[in-house]
Design a protein around this motif. Structure first.
Motif, PDB file in Angstrom:
ATOM      1  N   VAL A 180       0.973   8.450  22.738  1.00  0.00           N
ATOM      2  CA  VAL A 180       1.336   9.472  21.827  1.00  0.00           C
ATOM      3  C   VAL A 180       2.810   9.448  21.616  1.00  0.00           C
ATOM      4  N   VAL A 181       3.454   9.617  20.677  1.00  0.00           N
ATOM      5  CA  VAL A 181       4.783   9.369  20.512  1.00  0.00           C
ATOM      6  C   VAL A 181       5.775  10.598  20.203  1.00  0.00           C
ATOM      7  N   GLY A 182       4.989  11.635  19.918  1.00  0.00           N
ATOM      8  CA  GLY A 182       5.738  13.010  19.757  1.00  0.00           C
ATOM      9  C   GLY A 182       6.101  13.276  18.311  1.00  0.00           C
ATOM     10  N   LYS A 183       6.337  14.450  18.049  1.00  0.00           N
ATOM     11  CA  LYS A 183       6.807  14.871  16.821  1.00  0.00           C
ATOM     12  C   LYS A 183       7.898  14.062  16.017  1.00  0.00           C
ATOM     13  N   GLU A 184       9.191  14.069  17.047  1.00  0.00           N
ATOM     14  CA  GLU A 184      10.283  13.357  16.350  1.00  0.00           C
ATOM     15  C   GLU A 184       9.909  12.026  16.009  1.00  0.00           C
ATOM     16  N   GLN A 185       9.134  11.170  16.795  1.00  0.00           N
ATOM     17  CA  GLN A 185       8.913   9.807  16.370  1.00  0.00           C
ATOM     18  C   GLN A 185       7.854   9.956  14.977  1.00  0.00           C
ATOM     19  N   VAL A 186       6.983  10.570  15.097  1.00  0.00           N
ATOM     20  CA  VAL A 186       6.126  10.552  13.849  1.00  0.00           C
ATOM     21  C   VAL A 186       6.852  10.943  12.690  1.00  0.00           C
ATOM     22  N   ALA A 187       7.854  11.763  12.709  1.00  0.00           N
ATOM     23  CA  ALA A 187       8.691  11.996  11.756  1.00  0.00           C
ATOM     24  C   ALA A 187       9.502  10.826  11.258  1.00  0.00           C
ATOM     25  N   LYS A 188       9.809  10.169  12.082  1.00  0.00           N
ATOM     26  CA  LYS A 188      10.668   8.680  11.936  1.00  0.00           C
ATOM     27  C   LYS A 188       9.717   7.619  11.432  1.00  0.00           C
ATOM     28  N   GLY A 189       8.465   7.950  11.232  1.00  0.00           N
ATOM     29  CA  GLY A 189       7.441   6.982  10.791  1.00  0.00           C
ATOM     30  C   GLY A 189       7.226   5.828  11.829  1.00  0.00           C
ATOM     31  N   ARG A 190       6.981   6.489  13.123  1.00  0.00           N
ATOM     32  CA  ARG A 190       6.534   5.588  14.225  1.00  0.00           C
ATOM     33  C   ARG A 190       5.307   5.916  14.868  1.00  0.00           C
ATOM     34  N   ALA A 191       4.485   6.464  14.220  1.00  0.00           N
ATOM     35  CA  ALA A 191       3.130   6.833  14.858  1.00  0.00           C
ATOM     36  C   ALA A 191       2.462   5.499  15.277  1.00  0.00           C
ATOM     37  N   MET A 192       1.807   5.541  16.403  1.00  0.00           N
ATOM     38  CA  MET A 192       1.231   4.259  17.016  1.00  0.00           C
ATOM     39  C   MET A 192      -0.284   3.948  16.405  1.00  0.00           C
ATOM     40  N   HIS A 193      -0.681   5.103  15.757  1.00  0.00           N
ATOM     41  CA  HIS A 193      -2.428   4.874  15.651  1.00  0.00           C
ATOM     42  C   HIS A 193      -2.542   3.447  15.133  1.00  0.00           C
ATOM     43  N   TRP A 194      -3.529   2.771  15.772  1.00  0.00           N
ATOM     44  CA  TRP A 194      -3.838   1.374  15.170  1.00  0.00           C
ATOM     45  C   TRP A 194      -4.458   1.569  13.882  1.00  0.00           C
ATOM     46  N   ILE A 195      -5.260   2.620  13.636  1.00  0.00           N
ATOM     47  CA  ILE A 195      -5.851   3.015  12.159  1.00  0.00           C
ATOM     48  C   ILE A 195      -4.918   4.327  11.595  1.00  0.00           C
ATOM     49  N   ARG A 196      -4.748   3.511  10.405  1.00  0.00           N
ATOM     50  CA  ARG A 196      -3.898   4.411   9.679  1.00  0.00           C
ATOM     51  C   ARG A 196      -4.876   4.981   8.577  1.00  0.00           C
ATOM     52  N   MET A 197      -4.999   6.439   8.675  1.00  0.00           N
ATOM     53  CA  MET A 197      -5.871   6.928   7.641  1.00  0.00           C
ATOM     54  C   MET A 197      -5.286   7.178   6.414  1.00  0.00           C
ATOM     55  N   ASP A 198      -5.012   6.351   5.479  1.00  0.00           N
ATOM     56  CA  ASP A 198      -4.612   6.714   3.988  1.00  0.00           C
ATOM     57  C   ASP A 198      -5.541   7.361   3.235  1.00  0.00           C
ATOM     58  N   ARG A 199      -4.948   8.215   2.814  1.00  0.00           N
ATOM     59  CA  ARG A 199      -5.727   9.349   1.917  1.00  0.00           C
ATOM     60  C   ARG A 199      -4.922   9.457   0.340  1.00  0.00           C
ATOM     61  N   TYR A 200      -5.838   8.842  -0.713  1.00  0.00           N
ATOM     62  CA  TYR A 200      -5.104   8.911  -1.908  1.00  0.00           C
ATOM     63  C   TYR A 200      -5.521   9.935  -2.906  1.00  0.00           C
ATOM     64  N   LEU A 256       0.697  -1.012   0.206  1.00  0.00           N
ATOM     65  CA  LEU A 256       0.037   0.171   0.001  1.00  0.00           C
ATOM     66  C   LEU A 256       0.954   1.287  -0.024  1.00  0.00           C
ATOM     67  N   PRO A 257       0.816   2.251  -0.984  1.00  0.00           N
ATOM     68  CA  PRO A 257       1.550   3.482  -1.144  1.00  0.00           C
ATOM     69  C   PRO A 257       1.473   4.174   0.130  1.00  0.00           C
ATOM     70  N   GLY A 258       0.206   3.925   0.636  1.00  0.00           N
ATOM     71  CA  GLY A 258      -0.105   4.853   2.008  1.00  0.00           C
ATOM     72  C   GLY A 258       1.160   4.651   3.132  1.00  0.00           C
ATOM     73  N   ASP A 259       1.618   3.629   3.088  1.00  0.00           N
ATOM     74  CA  ASP A 259       2.509   3.208   4.397  1.00  0.00           C
ATOM     75  C   ASP A 259       4.003   3.354   3.684  1.00  0.00           C
ATOM     76  N   TRP A 260       4.205   3.795   2.612  1.00  0.00           N
ATOM     77  CA  TRP A 260       5.644   3.806   2.151  1.00  0.00           C
ATOM     78  C   TRP A 260       6.281   4.861   2.977  1.00  0.00           C
ATOM     79  N   LYS A 261       7.786   4.491   3.288  1.00  0.00           N
ATOM     80  CA  LYS A 261       8.288   5.193   4.187  1.00  0.00           C
ATOM     81  C   LYS A 261       9.829   5.012   3.727  1.00  0.00           C
ATOM     82  N   TYR A 262      10.596   6.055   4.151  1.00  0.00           N
ATOM     83  CA  TYR A 262      12.096   6.021   3.675  1.00  0.00           C
ATOM     84  C   TYR A 262      12.730   5.528   5.180  1.00  0.00           C
ATOM     85  N   TYR A 263      13.715   4.784   4.909  1.00  0.00           N
ATOM     86  CA  TYR A 263      14.422   4.413   6.088  1.00  0.00           C
ATOM     87  C   TYR A 263      15.849   4.756   5.971  1.00  0.00           C
TER      88      TYR A 263
END
Lengths: 496, 1093
Positions: free
Chosen positions: B831-851, A411-418
């Motif tokens: 809540v993980v804080g901005k630093e962690q969200v930026a690293k891609g570590r948000a913890m929300h169990w529902i990811r609201m994908d928007r295309y 899913l492109p929605g989860d694509w991230k750069y590591y």
């Protein structure tokens, strides 16, 4: 056993010209010389260079592995760079990289032993040591990359109050068994092969702690016929036991990926491709380490260009197999007709990690091709350069497989750069330091070439060897080599 | 060493003891003598002989050896937390520890109180759910869901402050007495309505001749005599002008709107019927969630919206000053307008026009005229009398302060006028002229600092009050708990204090009496009202208050003179939620930005301005630009926006579908900075915000004045050399041909008729040629083959009572964050804080994908993409890839079809998450629950880091959900705690019935019917909160009776990534767009994924 005669003269008949077989040990070295030379490394003071290498690598190992792990365990896996998309990064990359390195050792010691490739004797001890140390380095990563390392014993089938058994469907559990089996068997194999040599050092040592310690590890070896007979059988059996392990360990490691549903991982080509890659990377590492060691300790007569050339040929073969696998992956992805498969590979090549793919391709597929040329196989600088390139390339191969795949899944929605954090890099550098440190300690304390087995390959070891008759035209050597001391050689291996 | 026996002295004969250890002692029975002499009670092992009495060295070693071996082997009881539980000495009514109690209440808001049911555990409110008994029940949006966290916020105001210093309550009472004596008091309320407050204001007005009342909220219209509320259930055709009625600018309950987005109707009970669907035309400049739902969306600069509305009005023959001055439109737009107007006219009486509540009065008056011509009033529009009629606005308060008509002012509004008032008002300067000002608020914000007195407000979950719901019903606000801090006072308590001269709070609160007095009914009616949360039939209809119709003329926007929109922020609203960590971390529904605000600009305008390359590289791999926007996404360039002589510097992001020559500036951020600020803006106003809100975003209020509360013209943009890190939760915005969130159109298109498209939903994209999924175990032709009546493989079910499943209907899901925050509240998600969200570590169990899906052939407007949201949580695969790879069996399947997580068993190999095709699993990379993630780099300090502040946030936790430690994987499990609770209640209910009936248990049959939870009676947190009614959940074994089964049997439901064969229990239902075939863009609507086949 060796049949090192260079000409064959039928008892009654004309003398037939036969191409002279290349000697495995050069300069007609005697038994005594070999013992002196190898034991000398252990018994004499180490050259300055050894210390110059040992002290930094020990420091790096301490800081990188010790400090890195202390930080990791006390703080959390978050100190590394993984995300909630790319859950594995340098950790598993490094694990697979080190496990791969460990393959050459057992391949040389077991498979080449069974196939009676006598050239293995000069390099097998060091290669096996390398295996052990590489597996030690490898083990750190899967053990400590888990979130709760203090609960890692859940992986072991020991009775527990929860009465929960392991999940035998998980390739990760197969890994636990495969790697630990491999490590155990490799260690025993290595140690067993060393027993006669340890006894030699023991016998040469003056009474004291040194003699006692080598004595303990020599297990009371006396070198009697019965001992040799048992020893050889045990060695043969262990070789037979290790052989399937060489193939199985990396196949099992590849199952971590192949059994998943991840496009780019889920491919049937993985097991053979991983094994070929492991042998490829392992030999490159053997060369990377042995060529300098050979120069430092003046082992040119035992580790000859023939050895090095043979290894270069194996690198060429396995490198080409790996290259084939890379291309076949691409073809299958294209042929699958599934957008997910196609794009997984497309993004590997053209996505954000294109540089890793390029590094992998050029180092692993293109660079070994120079070994088609004999000149390149004989030039140590070229060989060193290619080996280094392959080491780098094989690391990138694992990086490409693990990271670029996870960063671009379904899913492109989860694509991230590591990108790796400094702490991941520190730990990896630490394991390199640890590997070097262990290898240097090995050079200092253990016979780095198999004294006993190397001697078997001498022509004199052949019961039918007749040095006078086998050299009818050569008037210079009238006395059998073993009765004759040659002058000392310099470190460069030239006769003084 | 023999055993010592204690010789009890004989009791002297003459002595009479007054206390006995037992009756035995009194009687002096032999048994008691023996008991006295024994060292251990009889049940303890007795030593048989002398050898036994002394443990030999040998036996000791034997025992110790065995026990230590066992301890070492099994490692049981290695770690046991020592905790003490203390029972209640006096149990509160109804409270059973560990069991939830539910009370009806409501959350007062400007758009009408939101009726809620509050879950409390041992007196702690932990979770809000919509009160479905209430006729205006409308789900609960993210703000409502997150409001419970505010109560426990560590940065909540706790003490009375006088000039910023902690003051005594007695001093405050003295100051209040002074105000009472003066009589020249002004009250600034929020825009919410409350019958009791209205009653008290009348009493105040009677008591103080100089009392004046005002209402103010920066994003709500000024108080008028009446307000219009849309009735979406009746609206067939809706046209909205810059009105985000679905989420941030509500015009009435929206659930009925979303129910009519489903061709099969609410609950999927009817046959698919295109005619039952409504049709939405949206004319807007920003991309709002409403615009995303629209069937036809026209993106124009905000200055052109009035012109479009005028053109529509002209077509409808509306007479209005704006119509005459309507500018000529280009042919395409004119065609769009004409077709839309025709469609509205055809639905006269069932059509509705809406204008954003902050848009220019001219537009609002024009829309009133359009509604009049469409017969909307009384049909699709209900006009209600407002309780706040006659209240002045902020400008009036300023005037009265300046003229000393008001000497004492009470700032009771939830807004923050010292921060968010229009910049030309200079409200703070006027506020200083008051003899004393009293600010009542939950936070010590800018207004609290500007006021003489700050009084910590009681949260609405801590106070008695009442309110009017969206449709004007008298709705009660009940306290769940006494105020957490003694100084807290509620609005009604403060008003009562001025009337009675006595400031009450907490247990003595005068508010209860006041609320009870407003409610005129008897005690039985009162109890009913408390139980249900509202009083039926209390709405009062009114007459529409006319807006001023003077039209304004706008200049055309250009690259050098941009239109600016001051947009409502999806996370902090007007800035009041800046200290709410759940909202800060929930991604903006459109831009996916967390923790900050950023200017948004359309790609073409960005290119024209020459900042495109600097701004985020667009991530379309097929475009010529570099492939990934990822690295760039993290460091957004900072631009300087100049408007009317004022400048701000703000990071900028590219926004698809935004009107050209427009820049969107979200309001509400930048309330305080400290020395750690990335752009070195601090320390400024650091005391105005807590740890959550400090250093967050940029304040754009200074650019906004009274005349330009919604939009301004003539802004210029220049690039600075600064960059600012932004934390985005989604970095790729296209589906790349993958048919993930599917869309179809009700029009016949190239892919066939509506019916054909509908039936082919499951075959879109790669799934069109995915082979049939064959089970390894029960394959056709094998000896175990046991097909169902249709010849298909039977699902492998081991629980024949319950098999859980979920549907997410994209036809009504708009992509707001209600479910995401509700899930966070229910499941103790950290809540993980901005630093962690930026690293891609948000913890929300529902990811609201928007295309976003762009149709390159779109000749109408190629740069206007469709937007389809897709909430992705664990889909509970029947054949779950995560389960097979976990080496320790930490994630396993339950018998009722859940993919369960055993947190205690998880060691954190993360393999499950790698193998999850939906990436629905979240890993605790740090001890987010224990360590404070809001302090910079704190998580990286490990044991040396700071732990969470205070106890309060922990009190919000749901006691039925494990709080996960670091190193553990977590994910959605369909609120398993609720399912278990429902099952237990069902069984317990059966037991009670048996007891009540007086029968013996063998006489009462236990059947599937009695043990199975009643159909659709258990709801999961996300489903409950969803204002769009997009999530259905239930038991597959209820068959057609269950909404979830009816939904999944429709042809437009599909498995996400069917290709892999995971057999997910959560199905998605394709979005159905209902375009008007006469519209010029009709054939591009609903084709977002249809071309991917």
């Amino acid at each position: 056993m060796a049949h090192a005669s260079t000409t064959h003269e039928p008892r009654n008949g004309p003398k037939l010209p036969v191409l002279e077989r290349e000697h495995l040990i050069l300069n007609n070295r005697s038994y005594h010389w070999i013992t002196e030379r190898i034991c000398g490394i252990v018994e004499n003071k180490q050259p300055l260079l050894w210390w110059l290498l040992f002290i930094p690598s020990a420091l790096v190992a301490m800081l990188g592995v010790g400090g890195g792990l202390a930080l990791l365990v006390s703080t959390g896996v978050g100190v590394w760079g993984m995300t909630n998309t790319v859950f594995w990064g340098w950790d598993i990359t490094n694990f697979v990289f080190w496990i791969g390195i460990g393959h050459a050792g057992t391949l040389i010691s077991a498979i080449l032993f069974l196939t009676r490739q006598n050239w293995r004797t000069s390099i097998n001890r060091a290669a096996e040591a390398m295996t052990i140390f590489a597996v030690c380095c490898a083990g750190i990563f899967p053990a400590f990359h888990v979130g709760r390392v203090w609960m890692a014993w859940f992986l072991a089938p020991i009775p527990n109050s929860n009465a929960i058994w392991q999940n035998f469907k998980s390739p990760l559990l197969w890994d636990v068994f495969a790697v630990s089996t491999y490590f155990t068997v490799s260690l025993i194999f290595w140690f067993l092969g060393m027993v006669p040599d340890l006894a030699t050092i023991r016998d040469r040592a003056k009474p004291g702690l040194r003699k006692m310690l080598y004595g303990i590890f020599a297990l009371g070896w006396r070198g009697g016929n019965r001992q040799w007979s048992h020893y050889e059988m045990a060695y043969l059996l262990l070789a037979a036991l290790s052989t399937p392990l060489v193939l199985s360990v990396h196949s099992v490691v590849s199952f971590d990926f192949a059994t998943s549903v991840v496009p780019g991982w889920h491919t049937t080509i993985f097991p053979p491709y991983f094994v070929a890659g492991a042998v490829f990377g392992g030999f490159a590492m053997v060369l990377t380490i042995m060529i300098p060691a050979r120069a430092i300790y003046g082992l040119h007569d035992m580790i000859t260009m023939k050895h090095i050339e043979n290894m270069a040929k194996i690198i060429l073969l396995t490198g080409t197999i790996v290259g084939y696998a890379y291309l076949m992956e691409l073809f299958v992805a294209f042929y699958s007709g599934a957008i997910y498969e196609m794009e997984a590979f497309k993004y590997r090549m053209t996505g954000p990690y294109w540089w890793a793919y390029l590094a992998m391709m050029s180092c692993n597929v293109i660079s070994p091709q120079v070994f088609w040329f004999k000149k390149c196989r004989e030039n140590l600088w070229v060989i060193m350069a290619v080996s280094m390139a392959v080491n780098v390339g094989m690391w990138f191969e694992r990086f490409v497989i693990i990271v670029t795949t996870l960063a671009r899944m379904w899913l492109p929605g989860d694509w991230k750069y590591y990108s790796a954090s400094p702490f991941e890099i520190i730990l990896f550098v630490g394991t390199i330091g640890m590997f070097l440190m262990l290898f240097l300690l090995f050079l200092k304390f253990l016979p780095c070439i198999n004294i006993a087995e190397v001697k078997w390959t001498l022509r004199e070891s052949d019961p039918h060897f007749d040095d006078i008759n086998d050299h009818p035209d050569d008037g210079t050597v009238k006395i059998p080599a073993y009765q004759h001391e040659l002058p000392e050689t310099t470190d460069k291996g030239t006769t003084v | 060493m023999s055993k010592r026996i204690w010789q009890h002295p004989e009791i002297p004969a003459e002595e009479t003891t007054v206390s006995w250890r037992s009756v035995g002692q009194l009687e002096g029975s032999p048994a008691f003598r023996e008991y006295l002499e024994r060292e251990f009670p009889a049940s303890a092992a007795a030593m048989a002989d002398e050898a036994d009495a002394e443990t030999s060295r040998r036996s000791f070693l034997k025992l110790m050896g065995a026990s230590s071996a066992l301890a070492g082997l099994s490692m049981v009881a290695c770690r046991r937390a020592e905790k003490y539980t203390v029972p209640y000495t006096q149990a509160p009514e109804w409270v059973i520890p560990g069991k939830a109690l539910y009370y009806a209440s409501s959350m007062p808001r400007a758009t009408g109180a939101v009726p809620v049911v509050v879950t409390t555990f041992e007196g702690r409110p932990t979770k809000l759910a919509p009160n479905t008994l209430h006729p205006d029940s409308d789900g609960t949006d993210a703000f409502v869901q997150a409001s419970v966290l505010d109560m426990y916020s560590p940065s909540r105001s706790q003490k009375i402050l006088h000039h910023g210093k902690v003051a005594k309550r007695a001093d405050l009472e003295k100051a209040l007495a002074e105000a009472t004596a003066s009589g020249k008091v002004g009250f600034l309320f929020g825009a919410d309505e409350s019958p009791t407050r209205t009653r008290l204001t009348k009493e105040l007005a009677a008591k103080f001749s100089g009392a004046k009342f005002y209402s103010y909220e920066p994003l709500a219209p000024a108080a008028t005599a009446s307000r219009a509320v849309a009735d979406f259930s009746k609206a067939d055709r809706i046209i909205s002008f810059d009105c985000d009625f679905a989420s941030l600018d509500q015009q009435g309950p929206v659930t009925p709107f979303f129910d009519r987005r489903k061709p099969e109707g609410k609950g999927y009970k009817a046959q698919r019927d295109v005619k039952s669907m409504n049709r939405l035309y949206a004319v807007e400049s920003i991309f709002s969630l409403t615009g995303g739902m629209a069937d036809h969306r026209l993106r124009v600069e905000p200055s052109k919206v009035l012109g479009i509305a005028a053109a529509v009005a002209k077509k409808l023959n509306v007479s209005h000053p704006a119509v005459a001055s309507a500018p000529a439109l280009d042919a395409k737009t004119q065609q769009w307008v004409d077709a839309a107007a025709d469609d509205l006219l055809a639905a006269k009486g069932k059509a509705l026009a809406l204008a954003g509540s902050r848009t220019a009065p001219a537009l609002r008056s024009l829309v009133q005229a359009i509604n009049a011509s469409l017969d909307a009033v009384g049909n699709t529009l209900q006009v209600l009398q407002s309780d706040n009629a006659g209240f002045g606005d902020l400008a009036a308060l300023k005037k009265d302060l300046d003229s000393a008509a008001v000497e004492y002012v009470f700032l009771l509004t939830p807004a923050n006028p010292a921060y968010d008032a229009p910049s030309d008002l200079d409200f703070v300067a006027s506020l200083q002229k008051a003899k004393a000002s009293f600010h009542l608020g939950l936070r010590t914000d800018a207004t609290a600092h500007a006021a003489t007195w700050h009084i910590p407000a009681a949260h609405y979950l801590e106070s008695w009050s009442d309110a009017r719901s969206a449709k004007g019903l008298h709705t009660l606000v009940q306290p769940m708990i006494l105020p957490l801090y003694d100084d807290c006072v509620s609005e009604l308590e403060l008003l009562s204090a001025l009337l009675d001269g006595k400031l009450t709070s907490g247990e003595d609160s005068a508010a209860f009496a006041a609320v009870r007095k407003t409610f005129s009914g008897d005690n039985a009616a009162w109890k009913k009202a408390l139980r249900e949360g509202f009083v039926a039939g209390t709405a009062v209809n009114g007459a529409l208050a006319a807006e001023t119709s003077a039209t304004v003329s706008y200049q055309a926007a250009s690259e050098t003179s941009l239109d600016v929109i001051f947009s409502t922020d999806g996370s902090v609203f007007d800035g009041r939620w800046i200290d709410n960590a759940w909202l800060q971390e929930s991604p903006d529904p459109i831009s996916k930005l967390t923790w900050d605000n950023a200017a948004l600009i359309a790609p073409k305008t960005a290119k024209a301005l020459g900042i495109y390359d600097q701004v985020i590289l667009l991530e379309d791999p097929r475009a010529a630009s570099p492939v990934d926007g990822e690295a760039g996404n993290r460091r957004a360039p900072v631009i300087k926006v100049a408007l009317g002589g004022k400048e701000i510097e703000i990071p900028v992001l590219i926004a698809f579908g935004l009107a050209e020559n427009t820049i969107v500036l979200p309001l509400g951020y930048g309330q305080g900075y400290d020395k750690d600020d990335e752009l070195n803006r601090g320390p400024v106003n650091a005391g105005h915000v807590g740890l959550v809100g400090v250093n967050r975003g940029v304040n754009v209020y200074p650019l906004r004045d009274s005349a330009t509360t919604y939009m301004a013209q003539g802004a210029t943009v220049s690039l600075t050399d600064k960059r600012y890190s932004v934390a985005l939760t989604q970095e790729h915005h296209a589906m790349y041909g993958r048919a993930l969130a599917r869309e179809i159109s009700t029009l016949d298109g190239e892919k066939g008729s509506f019916e054909k498209q509908y039936d082919a939903v499951a075959k879109q994209g790669n799934d069109s040629h995915a082979p049939k999924n064959i089970s390894l175990y029960r394959q056709e032709g094998s000896s175990t083959w046991d097909p169902d009546k249709n010849g298909n493989a039977k699902p492998h079910l081991s629980d024949d009572l319950h098999q859980w499943a979920m549907n997410i209907d994209l036809s009504s899901c708009m992509g707001c964050n209600a479910c995401l925050v509700a899930c966070q509240a229910e499941n103790n998600i950290p809540v993980v804080g901005k630093e962690q969200v930026a690293k891609g570590r948000a913890m929300h169990w529902i990811r609201m994908d928007r295309y976003f899906a762009q149709n390159k052939d779109n000749t109408f407007d190629a740069d206007s993409p469709a937007m389809v949201p897709q909430p992705v949580a664990c889909v509970q695969c029947e054949s779950a890839p995560c389960e097979t790879v976990c080496p320790v069996n930490a994630t396993v399947h339950t018998e009722d079809g859940l993919n369960a997580m055993a947190y205690n068993r998880c060691i954190g190999t993360r393999y499950c998450a790698n193998n999850c095709p939906y990436k629905a699993r979240r890993f605790n990379y740090f001890d987010y629950n224990k360590r404070n993630p809001l302090i910079a780099h704190n998580l990286y300090k490990g044991p040396a880091g700071v732990t969470q502040v205070g106890e309060a946030p922990h009190l919000q936790r749901n006691p039925n959900v494990t709080v996960r430690m670091r190193g553990v994987m977590e994910k959605c499990t369909y609120c398993v705690q609720r399912l278990k609770d429902a099952k237990i209640r069902q069984k317990r209910g059966q037991k009670q019935e048996v007891l009540l009936s007086g029968k013996t248990s063998p006489d009462v049959p236990v059947t599937t019917g009695t043990l199975r939870i009643p159909v659709d009676s258990v709801k999961v947190a996300c489903q409950e909160a969803c204002p769009a009614d997009a999530i259905s959940f239930g038991n597959l074994l209820d068959e057609k009776a269950a909404t979830v089964v009816r939904g999944r049997e429709l042809a437009r439901s599909y498995e996400l990534l069917h290709y892999i064969g995971t057999i997910p229990r959560t199905l998605y239902m394709a979005r159905v767009k209902n375009p008007n075939e006469k519209m010029p863009d009709a054939k591009f609507v609903g084709t977002a994924t249809i071309h991917m086949a």
